[in-house]
Design a protein around this motif. Structure first.
Motif, mmCIF file in Angstrom:
data_model
loop_
_atom_site.group_PDB
_atom_site.id
_atom_site.type_symbol
_atom_site.label_atom_id
_atom_site.label_comp_id
_atom_site.label_asym_id
_atom_site.label_seq_id
_atom_site.Cartn_x
_atom_site.Cartn_y
_atom_site.Cartn_z
ATOM 1 N N LYS A 332 1.141 -1.437 0.114
ATOM 2 C CA LYS A 332 -0.246 -0.406 -0.062
ATOM 3 C C LYS A 332 1.215 0.860 -0.144
ATOM 4 C CE LYS A 332 -3.898 -1.834 2.044
ATOM 5 N NZ LYS A 332 -4.580 -1.801 3.974
ATOM 6 N N GLN A 337 -1.137 0.195 -6.932
ATOM 7 C CA GLN A 337 -3.498 0.096 -6.272
ATOM 8 C C GLN A 337 -3.693 -1.403 -5.380
ATOM 9 O OE1 GLN A 337 -5.854 1.268 -9.011
ATOM 10 N NE2 GLN A 337 -7.849 0.443 -8.331
ATOM 11 N N THR A 338 -3.973 -1.089 -4.579
ATOM 12 C CA THR A 338 -4.512 -2.690 -3.908
ATOM 13 C C THR A 338 -6.235 -2.431 -3.667
ATOM 14 O OG1 THR A 338 -4.208 -1.338 -1.643
ATOM 15 C CG2 THR A 338 -2.382 -2.938 -2.198
ATOM 16 N N VAL A 339 -6.685 -3.315 -3.520
ATOM 17 C CA VAL A 339 -8.130 -3.426 -3.852
ATOM 18 C C VAL A 339 -8.097 -4.525 -2.893
ATOM 19 C CG1 VAL A 339 -10.455 -3.574 -4.731
ATOM 20 C CG2 VAL A 339 -8.054 -2.436 -6.022
ATOM 21 N N LYS A 362 -3.067 -3.613 -8.532
ATOM 22 C CA LYS A 362 -2.820 -3.150 -9.991
ATOM 23 C C LYS A 362 -1.389 -2.138 -9.925
ATOM 24 C CE LYS A 362 -5.570 -1.339 -12.985
ATOM 25 N NZ LYS A 362 -7.286 0.412 -13.489
#
Length: 473
Positions: A332, A337-339, A362
């Motif tokens: 992070k 981009q972390t989902v 991502k």
């Protein structure tokens, strides 16, 4: 513990707690000492003197009885293993089924493997013979204890060796119960079990009567095992970690391959050696692939492994939980981009277990930690690529080389690329062996993913020495 077919108590016991409900004690396990190691190795050494002389047919028949016993009692063992390991019961039952099949495949392969090889001409006669090694030590991890134990037990015993197991302290109860049942079928001392920590492991790997060590686990521990083995020139077999790439080709049917890739990532909460650890997607498919993967993963239900609604359960232990949690936090902070996806089942219990929701990363940098490490948890990076040359270079830029997958509708193209991947195994359009593959694939890796192989005739060769006789006429 099990020594010479006797259940051996000790003065010290360790609790095994449910990783999904830490307030629950699943059971207690005896803690061994160097003295217990000595007793177990001596028992195995004495049993070897007669066991290696038994006929191959007799050894095979006993192993087939062991497979039938394990198959018949799978529903008894599975809940215990699920509770201590954190794996959902259906996964555990499938693992036991795979172990049963593996024992039977090993016995079948041994018939061909032990066929005599003799040669003769007018001047001489030659016989190339296979003999057992002696006492084997099997050190097995917590993530798939049944199948990983049987992959050592079956070839070791069918080849005429005896064995001492050290199960993982994080999931020792189920596999010990299984081994105690199976051991009743065999002469005393053929199968032994000693529990404990690093001191017990070192006493086993350094013991002068142990002739080979088969270890499944992490590379750091493997280096210590190798150092101990070096003092008496023991043989070693290592099945270690992976950083397995999945390469999606631009001719792949996204609707068909995506659910399979997702399963290959998050099965067992990502805690298995040849889980997909990184996914490479063509640039022109990337956004759609990412969006649809997120939609699938967001349907996951994460909670206690015994809840029938749950897709996957907790991580197995505090060390692994902390490692993956810290890895997610570093990812992070890197700017990638972390989902975070999926739904918490019984969220009030989450502080009482090692739970993590699935995470998709991502557009990470191809050399970022999340791409190059072995996560061993429910987090996956998606990396875009432009050309075959580029993706092959990225896939091979690792110290690991266990498994790998290619996803394509073009057989010839997929096989051509497979032959350029630096790995012990490449699976096309699925992650894992088919029924045919289970019989014939030598399981293992290259580079720092291991030394040697398990399964098939090649796996049997790990448990024998060659002795050649040459008669001059």
């Amino acid at each position: 513990m099990l020594i010479n077919n006797q259940d051996v108590p000790t003065d010290s016991y360790a609790e095994v707690r449910d990783p999904g409900r830490l307030t629950d004690v699943v059971g207690e396990v005896a803690q061994g000492t160097a003295q217990h190691v000595e007793q177990a190795v001596q028992a195995a050494h004495q049993a070897y003197q007669t066991w290696h002389k038994t006929d191959l047919t007799e050894r095979s028949e006993l192993l087939l009885k062991a497979a039938s016993l394990l198959e018949a009692e799978a529903s008894t063992f599975a809940p215990l293993i699920a509770r201590e390991s954190g794996m959902i019961p259906s996964v555990t039952l499938a693992e036991i089924g795979g172990a049963v099949a593996g024992i039977r495949h090993t016995v079948e392969a041994a018939k061909v493997f032990f066929e005599e090889k003799q040669f003769e001409d007018e001047h001489s006669w030659v016989s190339v013979e296979k003999r057992p090694i002696g006492v084997i030590v099997g050190i097995v991890p917590w993530n798939a204890p049944v199948i990983l134990t049987m992959q050592k037990l079956a070839p070791a015993l069918v080849c005429g060796n005896t064995i001492v197991f050290k199960p993982s302290p994080n999931a020792p109860l189920g596999i010990s119960s299984i081994l105690m049942k199976i051991a009743e079928l065999f002469p005393p001392g053929v199968i032994n079990v000693v529990h404990g920590g690093g001191d017990v492991g070192s006493a086993l790997t350094a013991h002068p009567l142990v002739r080979k060590i088969s270890f499944t686990g992490g590379g750091t521990v493997a280096k210590y095992v190798m150092q101990d083995a070096a003092n008496s020139l023991k043989n070693v077999h290592f099945e270690l970690g992976g950083n397995d790439p999945a390469i999606v080709l631009d001719d792949a049917d996204m609707q068909e391959v995506l659910p399979k890739i997702v399963t290959s990532v998050f099965r067992r909460s990502g805690q298995y050696c040849y889980a997909t650890k990184r996914v490479y997607v063509p640039q022109n498919m990337y956004e759609k692939f990412f969006d649809e993967m997120c939609q699938i993963v967001d349907q996951y239900q994460i909670g206690h492994q015994m809840d029938p609604k749950v897709t996957f359960g907790p991580l197995n232990n505090k060390v692994q939980f902390n490692y993956v949690n810290e890895l997610i936090e570093r990812t992070k902070q890197s700017g990638a981009q972390t989902v975070i996806l999926g739904e918490k089942v019984e969220p009030d219990n989450w502080d009482n277990g090692y739970y993590l929701q699935p995470v998709i990363v991502k557009n990470p940098h191809p050399n970022q930690e999340i791409v190059t490490c072995e996560q061993f948890g429910p987090i996956i990076p998606l990396i875009p690529y432009s050309t075959e040359e580029e993706v092959l270079q990225m896939a091979n830029s690792t110290d690991y080389g266990l498994g790998s997958t290619i996803w394509s509708s073009d057989f010839d193209r997929a096989v051509r690329l497979s032959r350029q991947i630096e790995a012990g195994m490449t699976f096309i359009n699925q992650n894992g062996q088919s029924r045919l593959g289970l019989r014939h694939i030598p399981f293992g890796g290259v580079k720092q993913s291991g030394i040697g192989r398990e399964n098939s005739e090649i796996g049997l060769a790990e448990y024998i020495e060659y002795h050649s006789i040459n008669y001059h006429k």
